[in-house]
Motif scaffolding. Sequence first.
Motif, PDB file in Angstrom:
ATOM      1  N   ARG A 225       0.826  -1.193   0.000  1.00  6.59           N
ATOM      2  CA  ARG A 225       0.000   0.000   0.000  1.00  6.59           C
ATOM      3  C   ARG A 225       0.872   1.258   0.000  1.00  6.59           C
ATOM      4  O   ARG A 225       0.845   2.049   0.945  1.00  6.59           O
ATOM      5  N   PRO A 226       1.670   1.452  -1.045  1.00  4.77           N
ATOM      6  CA  PRO A 226       2.471   2.682  -1.108  1.00  4.77           C
ATOM      7  C   PRO A 226       1.540   3.898  -1.157  1.00  4.77           C
ATOM      8  O   PRO A 226       0.567   3.882  -1.910  1.00  4.77           O
ATOM      9  N   VAL A 227       1.835   4.910  -0.351  1.00  6.51           N
ATOM     10  CA  VAL A 227       0.883   6.027  -0.214  1.00  6.51           C
ATOM     11  C   VAL A 227       0.925   7.004  -1.384  1.00  6.51           C
ATOM     12  O   VAL A 227       0.034   7.821  -1.537  1.00  6.51           O
ATOM     13  N   ASP A 228       1.990   6.962  -2.181  1.00  8.73           N
ATOM     14  CA  ASP A 228       2.030   7.827  -3.359  1.00  8.73           C
ATOM     15  C   ASP A 228       2.897   7.160  -4.439  1.00  8.73           C
ATOM     16  O   ASP A 228       3.522   6.125  -4.191  1.00  8.73           O
ATOM     17  N   LEU A 341      -5.414  -3.806  -7.279  1.00 10.31           N
ATOM     18  CA  LEU A 341      -5.292  -2.629  -8.140  1.00 10.31           C
ATOM     19  C   LEU A 341      -5.281  -1.389  -7.243  1.00 10.31           C
ATOM     20  O   LEU A 341      -6.189  -1.187  -6.435  1.00 10.31           O
ATOM     21  N   LEU A 342      -4.231  -0.583  -7.367  1.00  6.59           N
ATOM     22  CA  LEU A 342      -4.152   0.661  -6.594  1.00  6.59           C
ATOM     23  C   LEU A 342      -4.439   1.821  -7.528  1.00  6.59           C
ATOM     24  O   LEU A 342      -4.047   1.796  -8.696  1.00  6.59           O
ATOM     25  N   LEU A 343      -5.129   2.827  -7.009  1.00  6.79           N
ATOM     26  CA  LEU A 343      -5.370   4.014  -7.830  1.00  6.79           C
ATOM     27  C   LEU A 343      -4.751   5.222  -7.163  1.00  6.79           C
ATOM     28  O   LEU A 343      -4.956   5.464  -5.968  1.00  6.79           O
ATOM     29  N   GLN A 350      -1.240  11.032  -4.934  1.00  4.65           N
ATOM     30  CA  GLN A 350      -1.568  10.367  -3.669  1.00  4.65           C
ATOM     31  C   GLN A 350      -2.485   9.163  -3.905  1.00  4.65           C
ATOM     32  O   GLN A 350      -3.325   9.178  -4.805  1.00  4.65           O
ATOM     33  N   LEU A 351      -2.339   8.155  -3.038  1.00  2.41           N
ATOM     34  CA  LEU A 351      -3.201   6.973  -3.113  1.00  2.41           C
ATOM     35  C   LEU A 351      -4.656   7.366  -2.874  1.00  2.41           C
ATOM     36  O   LEU A 351      -4.959   8.123  -1.948  1.00  2.41           O
ATOM     37  N   LEU A 352      -5.563   6.852  -3.702  1.00  2.00           N
ATOM     38  CA  LEU A 352      -6.995   7.101  -3.534  1.00  2.00           C
ATOM     39  C   LEU A 352      -7.619   5.866  -2.897  1.00  2.00           C
ATOM     40  O   LEU A 352      -7.385   4.751  -3.346  1.00  2.00           O
TER      41      LEU A 352
END
Length: 359
Positions: A225-228, A341-343, A350-352
Amino acid sequence: MAGIDLTGLSTVYPNGVRAVDDLSLTVADGEFFALLGPSGCGKTTLLRTIAGLEQASSGSVGIGGADVTRVEPGRRRVAMVFQDYALFPHMTVAQNIAYPLRVRRASRQEQQEAATRTSAGLGLASLLDRRPAQLSGGQQQRVALARAIAMEADVLLLDEPLSNLDARLRLEARTFLKRLQRELGLTTVFVTHDQAEALALADRIAVMSEGRIRQLGSPKEVFQRPVDTFVANFIGSTPMNLLPGEVSGGLVEVAGARLKPPAGLDLPDGTPVTAGIRPEYLHLTSGDGITGTVSIVENLGVTSLVTLECPGPVLVGLTVAEQDEPAIGTTVTATPEPGRLLLYDGETTQLLGEAKVDT
Ligand code: ADP
Ligand code: MG
């Protein structure tokens, strides 16, 4: 034993470079903590400020519950191992290890005992009469560690201690370091620019850039979960796919595919996003997904990294088991594992929304 408390810490060099910028951080007693970031992000300066070798410009440094911001380095009960080991060339291994005891005027016998005791566990017993120039890089590193341990400090600060070692020795040294740290229960801050090393060793990781902490978390958190997009890009031995896209009809249009956004994330049409998917979390399927032409297949050992040319045009990487390697030039479809899937916000990076982290 002691934890570390940094509050609003800044270190500004006389030339105006703000190497540490308003940084707050708590390292627990006995924790193995990694500071990770690109060259020049302030890792060494932060360690030197904790050790008292650089003066904090503002904020405070606490060790074992006491404010040591104005305490001289020799009284902080901190041992630091420098990147180049900084051994005394004219002293033997035994003298190097016993040096901290000599400084505090311990008896000759105490010095000898410390050298014998500390060197035994580190495989240095047969080298006590040698000088640093007669040692390999790995041996020098162990002498530097032995000297730090002989100090009987509460806190161990390690500045890229493995960076001078070749790949094999590095792996050995890192296993050894982890075991040693656990046995001694020393609060340890370990600086590295190598994300694999940080992921493998640390209880927690702080990813730094420009004197600040971008993300603080367990190895799993920063990996999954990388924040950005900066952290996303920095962590992972095969780089994360970061694909430009847009929200349309409640779906994410990316690389010619229409993917379901993460659960609970409701974005208006037209929102620019960057989709982040690790190659390890993409799998070949016969269903819907990202379709592309296989352009490169690289063997990574047990797995292979497959690069697809997709509409956009963008390149998408995925790892597959060696026996599942698709042929170059064929068209295949890859689907992200559910929840992987990360957005990221296309503008702020920034992570949504939330993202799954394994426990
Ligand atoms: P890292 O260890 O992450 O590579 P450093 O802490 O060495 O980073 O450096 C952080 C920043 O401070 C860099 O911009 C570097 O050029 C600058 N810097 C480091 N040491 C000094 C110094 N003694 N005087 C002035 N600037 C410095
Ligand atoms: Mg450095």
